[in-house]
Design an enzyme around this catalytic site. Structure first.
Site, mmCIF file in Angstrom:
data_model
loop_
_atom_site.group_PDB
_atom_site.id
_atom_site.type_symbol
_atom_site.label_atom_id
_atom_site.label_comp_id
_atom_site.label_asym_id
_atom_site.label_seq_id
_atom_site.Cartn_x
_atom_site.Cartn_y
_atom_site.Cartn_z
ATOM 1 N N ILE A 101 -19.793 18.978 -35.876
ATOM 2 C CA ILE A 101 -20.223 20.359 -35.816
ATOM 3 C C ILE A 101 -19.814 20.972 -34.480
ATOM 4 O O ILE A 101 -19.664 20.259 -33.481
ATOM 5 C CB ILE A 101 -21.760 20.453 -36.034
ATOM 6 C CG1 ILE A 101 -22.233 21.911 -36.113
ATOM 7 C CG2 ILE A 101 -22.523 19.662 -34.985
ATOM 8 C CD1 ILE A 101 -23.684 22.078 -36.558
ATOM 9 N N CYS A 102 -19.615 22.282 -34.479
ATOM 10 C CA CYS A 102 -19.372 23.085 -33.274
ATOM 11 C C CYS A 102 -18.001 22.751 -32.678
ATOM 12 O O CYS A 102 -16.990 22.937 -33.321
ATOM 13 C CB CYS A 102 -20.518 22.871 -32.284
ATOM 14 S SG CYS A 102 -20.615 24.052 -30.936
ATOM 15 N N ALA A 103 -17.967 22.239 -31.456
ATOM 16 C CA ALA A 103 -16.698 21.868 -30.830
ATOM 17 C C ALA A 103 -16.257 20.462 -31.227
ATOM 18 O O ALA A 103 -15.108 20.083 -31.011
ATOM 19 C CB ALA A 103 -16.823 21.950 -29.308
ATOM 20 N N TYR A 122 -16.538 25.642 -34.206
ATOM 21 C CA TYR A 122 -16.995 26.783 -33.403
ATOM 22 C C TYR A 122 -15.792 27.683 -33.117
ATOM 23 O O TYR A 122 -14.705 27.181 -32.795
ATOM 24 C CB TYR A 122 -17.605 26.284 -32.093
ATOM 25 C CG TYR A 122 -18.323 27.350 -31.328
ATOM 26 C CD1 TYR A 122 -19.636 27.679 -31.622
ATOM 27 C CD2 TYR A 122 -17.677 28.055 -30.306
ATOM 28 C CE1 TYR A 122 -20.304 28.668 -30.928
ATOM 29 C CE2 TYR A 122 -18.328 29.056 -29.609
ATOM 30 C CZ TYR A 122 -19.643 29.354 -29.919
ATOM 31 O OH TYR A 122 -20.297 30.343 -29.234
ATOM 32 N N SER A 150 -18.848 21.783 -39.505
ATOM 33 C CA SER A 150 -19.697 22.977 -39.453
ATOM 34 C C SER A 150 -19.436 23.756 -38.167
ATOM 35 O O SER A 150 -18.825 23.227 -37.225
ATOM 36 C CB SER A 150 -21.171 22.562 -39.553
ATOM 37 O OG SER A 150 -22.008 23.672 -39.714
#
Length: 184
Positions: A101-103, A122, A150
């Site tokens: 998720i994210c980075a 992200y 995500s």
């Protein structure tokens, strides 16, 4: 019961890490948190997380899922760790789930685990031009085979619920989600 590894690096995004750990445990999934070093993990907003163990202690264990929380510089440390890269590649070769998720999807991309896949991350964390073999989209959560990605802190709950569904099915996800009294 599925067994999940959540590696924790200094500077990880605590909202993502704790949401993943909490929701998976609510689903009665065995979650093992492993710090990259033997020190407590200070997350990106200063929250101190105490991992269950270290990455060295679980290097040879098998997991049904390895899921990477994002945040910076946490995701960078995950990407730079050769032990984790080896574990992730072994995980994919064995036909087991990986998620980020994210980075942190950049960790999967740099290890070659997103080649030929559709993924998200992200905004701005990954330069799509650097990974032309990956189809990046802006969806909150993307499932492509055994890879789940995500966008960021705001999608952490949806991400964790998808991980529950991927491991235990839709009914278990709905049960956990119902108990959260979540309005969507």
């Amino acid at each position: 019961m599925p067994k999940v590894l959540v590696p924790l690096a200094q500077g990880c995004e605590e909202l993502e890490a704790v949401t993943i750990i909490d929701l998976l445990r609510r689903a009665e999934i065995e979650v093992v948190t492993a710090a990259l070093t033997d020190a407590p993990v200070t997350a990106s907003r200063g929250t101190v997380l105490l991992a269950d163990t270290t990455l060295d202690a679980v290097l040879d264990q098998d997991f049904d899922l390895i899921v990477l929380p994002g945040g910076l510089p946490g995701a960078q440390y995950l990407e730079e760790d050769p032990r984790l890269r080896t574990m992730l590649q072994r995980q994919q070769s064995a036909g087991r789930f990986v998620a980020a998720i994210c980075a942190a999807p950049k960790v999967l991309a740099s290890a070659g685990l997103l080649d030929g896949k559709t993924a998200t991350s992200y905004p701005g964390a990954i330069q799509a031009a650097d990974y032309p073999q990956v189809n990046f989209v802006s969806a909150p959560v993307v499932v492509d085979g055994l890879v789940v990605t995500s966008r960021g802190p705001g999608t952490a709950m949806d991400f964790a619920l998808q991980l529950i569904e991927s491991l235990l099915g839709r009914a278990r996800r709905e049960q956990v989600e119902s108990d959260l009294v979540r309005e969507v």
